[in-house]
Design an enzyme around this catalytic site. Structure first.
Site, PDB file in Angstrom:
ATOM      1  N   SER A 149       0.827  -1.199   0.000  1.00 13.73           N
ATOM      2  CA  SER A 149       0.000   0.000   0.000  1.00 13.73           C
ATOM      3  C   SER A 149       0.858   1.244   0.000  1.00 13.73           C
ATOM      4  CB  SER A 149      -0.930   0.012   1.222  1.00 13.73           C
ATOM      5  OG  SER A 149      -1.642   1.228   1.292  1.00 13.73           O
ATOM      6  N   ASP A 150       0.489   2.185  -0.842  1.00 13.64           N
ATOM      7  CA  ASP A 150       1.091   3.504  -0.794  1.00 13.64           C
ATOM      8  C   ASP A 150       0.711   4.168   0.521  1.00 13.64           C
ATOM      9  OD1 ASP A 150       2.387   5.871  -1.971  1.00 13.64           O
ATOM     10  OD2 ASP A 150       0.366   6.689  -1.987  1.00 13.64           O
ATOM     11  N   LYS A 151       1.628   4.912   1.106  1.00 15.61           N
ATOM     12  CA  LYS A 151       1.343   5.565   2.400  1.00 15.61           C
ATOM     13  C   LYS A 151       0.544   6.851   2.224  1.00 15.61           C
ATOM     14  CE  LYS A 151       4.382   8.176   4.454  1.00 15.61           C
ATOM     15  NZ  LYS A 151       3.637   9.463   4.623  1.00 15.61           N
TER      16      LYS A 151
END
Length: 1000
Positions: A380-382
């Site tokens: 997941s992208d932060k």
């Protein structure tokens, strides 16, 4: 053009020297050390990792354009012809060719061959059935997977449409796609950067400037804060100017820009999907056994049997014998081929997509549903996905009242005066910061401070919307931030008393120094810097007549963070509960990533993404490092792509979530790309699934729903393969040995009616797995063979009992066997629909009605007879008896199914089908388990040693008195038996008894 390379450049974040971690850097310095190696807590800000393209000498000469003149029209046209337009090339798929592609695949090819043969032989009924099945299957796939726009179109649309450029000595509007290297463009607040450009340090009107631009490039790099860029820095295409104005010279356009590389990565990602691979393997398996058996039957029919024409004369011509034989075995082949397999699975996924849409999960690629159920790693992208992508005030530090140089507190301990024990309130801190804030600026830190103050401070919250005054106070003078003083300052008059005071807000070290020092606050600043948090110091003078001569007292420190979404931590826990490894990926600094991971409840094993390009490490070792990491920091699009690629090579199915342009290549490469709410067009088009609700909470619903859909598809595949094996083996033996077969129309009726009925499996109830689903083809094929062989035995039992024990006529025998072959394998789907006992979850009423209804129809047709289908009456006794036996048989076969699933292992598959790949995988699994067992044994020894030591110390402490006894720890704290078991299905039960789970 020489290749690009990545270097690390210290460029201040957009909040500049006001950020907490220490004094600002002066100038720009290139170095190769990883920023993550900076000693934590030294008070210096982490370096910003700037991606810089190396420009060759020839291109560099083209960039030496006069900022006040720009290019001439002739120069622009010449360079446009040389470098091409500043656009992403369009590559649109032909709709007709895309539709025709759904007629490919092993099963479809065999069906098409059968349809052609039927047409040649003049069997138009069979031809029509096959054609309808093929078209329906293609339509389902084409309609469900139709996309509104392509990923390349979306990337093209992210480019600015128009921009201001100097041409022929004038500042004019030009289309962004006509920009060329060497063009001088004007960048102002709110502009979208139209191409990669180098800042010139010259104002829009031509004057030299020492200022800097604040550039939001979060959609490209994943950084949560705008970046401050000055002269000679590069601004990337599609980033947004948040503050400032400056001229820049265009360096790269089109596919050579930063965003263009992302487009290239998307365009080269054309891997075959996991679902297509599985269906291909199943189809190939069924086709091989079908063609082999039908081929043998064809040879026997042509050579060993006497054929007669409808007039009763022997057929001697080889050509005629071939046609007659081919027509006889073709019907058998059509019935054996799983014509409904692609259609049923596509329809099941289509219904699942509709169910997911009601949960705000939009499926763009139908087969992504099956792949989501099998995903074992979710990256997941932060920024914007796990976090809000919005700076907010974190827990503040509040100083004690009375501290400051006016009270003689030179020691810097923060104490002093009669009010030493009294802290400033949070309202005092936010109000003072608000008074020292610059209104109207788009600076994210100023916006965060103002937003927090307006939300929490009562006198600010009660104001009318748009009112810039502060009730009870009047701001006499405001001095904005500048890099020399490193703070903003306001002189304020208290309307109630008429007294004036000064407020300052800025770099914490500077503010603390102006207060005469503060040891506790300094320690807090160091701690915040170690954790990657930004901070502001806030101070004010006492209310004295001459504020200019007064000393400051520290009010407190404001810490700032892009906070996690409220549901992110819960979502991560749920994913882990479903057996999915969760990894965070961000363009932010390593220490910031670790702080966010801590707040999300994740382990903090975060890897510096630059190590993904370590050429000194083998790919196997690098993959091990990637798999063990909990996240990656300081990434660029190539890094994300590399992370997904490495894990896929290890055989893992990877899901990737994101929202920005920088996420698009990895979204496309991943087995399942998931674009979150609020994503860019590029991310949305590259993804397979789009979330409409904020955050990742809906992805858990998507995973659970997809696993239910997977179970339905697997149960149908098991039923259909077992039915095919039963059908083929039974008629292969019956034709060769006994010369027995069914009328053509009865065979077609079995194939069509049963497959149509099983379409409703898409609405059936099922149980979802608590681990990622796998097809386990070895288990699937083995169980199918066993069930198919048992079904064949049951069919032959009916055949011999009806023929020999009851002496029925050949026509009656055909009808009896039709009813048995139609009902018994079909009822088996009530068993295969669950991996456990069939009564664990009741089937849906619609499923029972559809499956049961087809067999009741078959029973009535057999009882009374239908001449069109060549079925003669057999009476109620045979009709009810056959259905009753079929019902009992599916319950007995359910026992076999459960026993096979329980005792199946990868080791058994490797023994039955000992391919080199399987043997190597089995050896690897056993070696890995042996290492885990050895490691756990050492851990258990250490636990026992520590437990024994604490027990001895406890006894000694008790002997010396209860006050000296250490805190008691129960024996179960070190009990090795509390360790979980390692379960490796490739090993024997004896191996499992010594296998223990390593929980590091």
């Amino acid at each position: 053009m020489s290749p690009s390379k990545v270097v690390v450049t210290n460029i201040e974040p957009a909040d500049g020297p006001r950020s907490a971690e220490g004094p600002p850097h002066v100038g720009a310095m290139t170095h190769t050390a990883s920023p993550g190696s900076r000693a934590p807590g030294d008070g210096t800000p982490p370096a910003h990792d700037e991606v810089i393209e190396v420009i060759d000498d020839e291109l560099e000469r083209l960039l030496q354009t006069d900022p006040r003149q720009g290019l001439t029209d002739a120069e622009a046209l010449e360079r446009l012809a040389r470098f091409g337009p500043n656009a992403i090339p369009e590559k649109k798929a032909n709709a007709l060719l895309k539709f025709l592609s759904y007629f490919g695949g092993p099963i479809s090819f065999l069906l098409e061959f059968a349809a052609v043969v039927s047409a040649v032989l003049g069997d138009w009924v069979d031809f029509g059935i096959l054609a309808v099945v093929l078209v329906i299957n293609a339509l389902i796939g084409f309609v469900e997977e139709a996309k509104a726009e392509s990923a390349l179109d979306a990337l093209k649309n992210t480019l600015a449409l128009k921009c201001r450029a100097w041409r022929n000595g004038r500042l004019v509007d030009v289309p962004a796609e006509t920009l060329v290297p060497g063009d001088v463009i004007a960048l102002r607040l709110g502009d979208i950067v139209p191409a990669d450009a180098r800042l010139l340090g010259v104002g829009v009107t031509g004057e030299a400037t020492q200022g800097a631009l604040h550039v939001d490039q979060s959609a490209l790099t994943g950084e949560s804060l705008p970046v401050k860029k000055a002269k000679n820095a590069v601004v990337f295409s599609s980033s947004i100017i948040k503050q400032g104005q400056m001229l820049a010279v265009v360096a790269k356009t089109g596919l050579k820009t930063y965003i263009g590389r992302a487009a290239n990565l998307i365009s080269v990602t054309t891997d075959e999907g996991h679902f297509q691979k599985i269906i291909g393997r199943i189809g190939n398996f069924l086709i091989v056994i079908t063609v082999a058996m039908v081929g043998i039957l064809l040879v026997v029919e042509m050579t060993a049997k006497t054929m007669y024409s409808p007039q009763g004369t022997p057929i001697m011509s080889p050509g005629e014998r071939f046609k007659v034989s081919l027509k006889q075995v073709l019907i058998l082949a059509i019935a054996a081929i799983p014509v409904g397999l692609p259609t049923v699975l596509s329809a099941t996924m289509a219904v699942g997509a509709s169910q997911l849409s009601k949960k705000q999960v939009i499926v763009k690629r139908l087969t992504a549903i099956e792949e989501l159920a099998s995903v074992s790693v979710l990256c997941s992208d932060k920024t914007g996905t796990l976090t809000l992508n919005r700076l907010t005030i974190d827990r503040p530090f509040l100083a004690r009242r009375g501290g400051g140089c006016e009270s003689g507190c030179e020691s810097g301990d923060g104490a002093g005066g009669a009010n030493a024990a009294q802290l400033f309130g949070e309202d005092d801190l936010l109000l003072t910061a608000f008074l020292a804030s610059e209104h109207g600026t788009q600076d994210p830190i100023e916006s965060a401070v103002r937003s927090a103050a307006i939300t929490q401070v009562a006198i600010l919250r009660d104001r009318e919307h748009g009112d810039l005054t502060v009730p009870g106070f009047r701001i006499n003078e405001f001095i904005p931030f500048n890099p020399v003083s490193k703070f903003t300052e306001a002189t304020v008059t208290d309307a109630a008393t008429g007294l004036r005071f000064r407020c300052i807000k800025g770099a914490p070290q500077v503010v603390i120094e102006m207060c005469g020092g503060h040891a506790e606050a300094t320690a807090v600043v160091v701690d915040l810097a170690r954790r990657g948090l930004r901070a502001l110091g806030v101070a004010r003078t006492a209310t004295v007549v001459d504020p200019a001569s007064a000393c400051f007292q520290l009010v407190g420190l404001i810490s700032l963070l892009d906070p996690p979404r409220p549901d992110s931590a819960h979502t991560i826990r749920e994913c882990r509960g479903l057996g999915i490894s969760f990894k965070m990926i961000t363009g932010d600094q390593l220490i910031i990533a670790k702080e966010v991971a801590h707040r999300l409840g994740m382990p903090r094993t975060i890897l510096d993404a630059h190590k993904l390009m370590d050429e000194s490490m083998s790919e196997s070792g690098l993959t091990d490092r990637v798999i063990k990491a909990d996240g990656f920091a300081q990434v660029v699009p190539e890094h994300k792509f590399r992370v997904v690629e490495l894990m896929q090579k290890r055989g893992l199915l990877v899901g990737m979530t994101g929202d920005g342009v920088n996420d698009a290549p990895a979204l496309k490469k991943a087995n399942v790309g998931i674009a979150v709410e609020g994503c860019t067009d590029a991310a949305r088009s590259a993804a397979d699934i789009v979330l409409l609700a904020p955050g990742l909470s809906t992805i858990v619903d998507g995973i659970k729903t997809s696993r239910a859909i997977f179970q339905r598809m697997r149960s149908y595949a098991l039923y259909r393969i077992a039915s095919t094996i039963h059908f083929l083996i039974f008629f292969f033996i019956s034709l060769l040995v006994f010369g027995f077969s069914l009328p053509d129309r009865l065979i077609i009726l079995i194939a069509v009616l049963n497959d149509v009925a099983t379409l409703v499996i898409a609405f059936d109830h099922t149980l979802i797995s608590d681990r990622p689903d796998k097809w386990r083809l070895g288990q699937l094929m083995l169980l199918s063979f066993i069930l198919g062989a048992l079904l064949m035995g049951i069919s032959f039992a009916h055949y011999f009992v009806a023929r020999d024990a009851f002496g029925v006529t050949p026509a009656q025998l055909q009808t009896i066997m039709y009813l048995q072959i139609s009902s018994c394998p079909h009822f088996v789907i009530f068993s295969t629909r669950l991996p456990t006992w069939f009564w664990k979850a009741a089937p849906s009423p619609l499923f029972v009605i559809a499956v049961g209804g087809t067999q009741v129809f078959a029973m009535f047709m057999s009882v009374y007879g239908v001449s069109f289908f060549d079925a003669v009456p057999i009476g109620w006794g045979w009709g009810v008896s056959v259905l009753a036996i079929s019902t009992a048989c599916f319950m007995l076969l359910d026992i076999v199914k459960v026993l096979v699933i329980r005792h199946w292992s990868f080791g058994l598959t490797a023994a039955l089908w000992p391919t080199p790949t399987r043997r190597a995988e089995l050896r690897k699994r056993r070696e890995e388990l042996a290492r885990k067992v050895h490691t756990q044994a050492n851990i258990d020894k250490m636990r026992r040693a520590v437990w024994a030591a604490e027990f001895i110390f406890s006894v000694r402490s008790k002997a010396n008195g209860p006050d000296n006894a250490p805190k008691r720890r129960d024996a179960h704290d070190f009990d090795p038996s509390r360790s979980g078991r390692v379960r490796d299905s490739s090993l024997t039960d004896k191996d499992q008894d010594v296998a223990v789970q390593v929980d590091v």
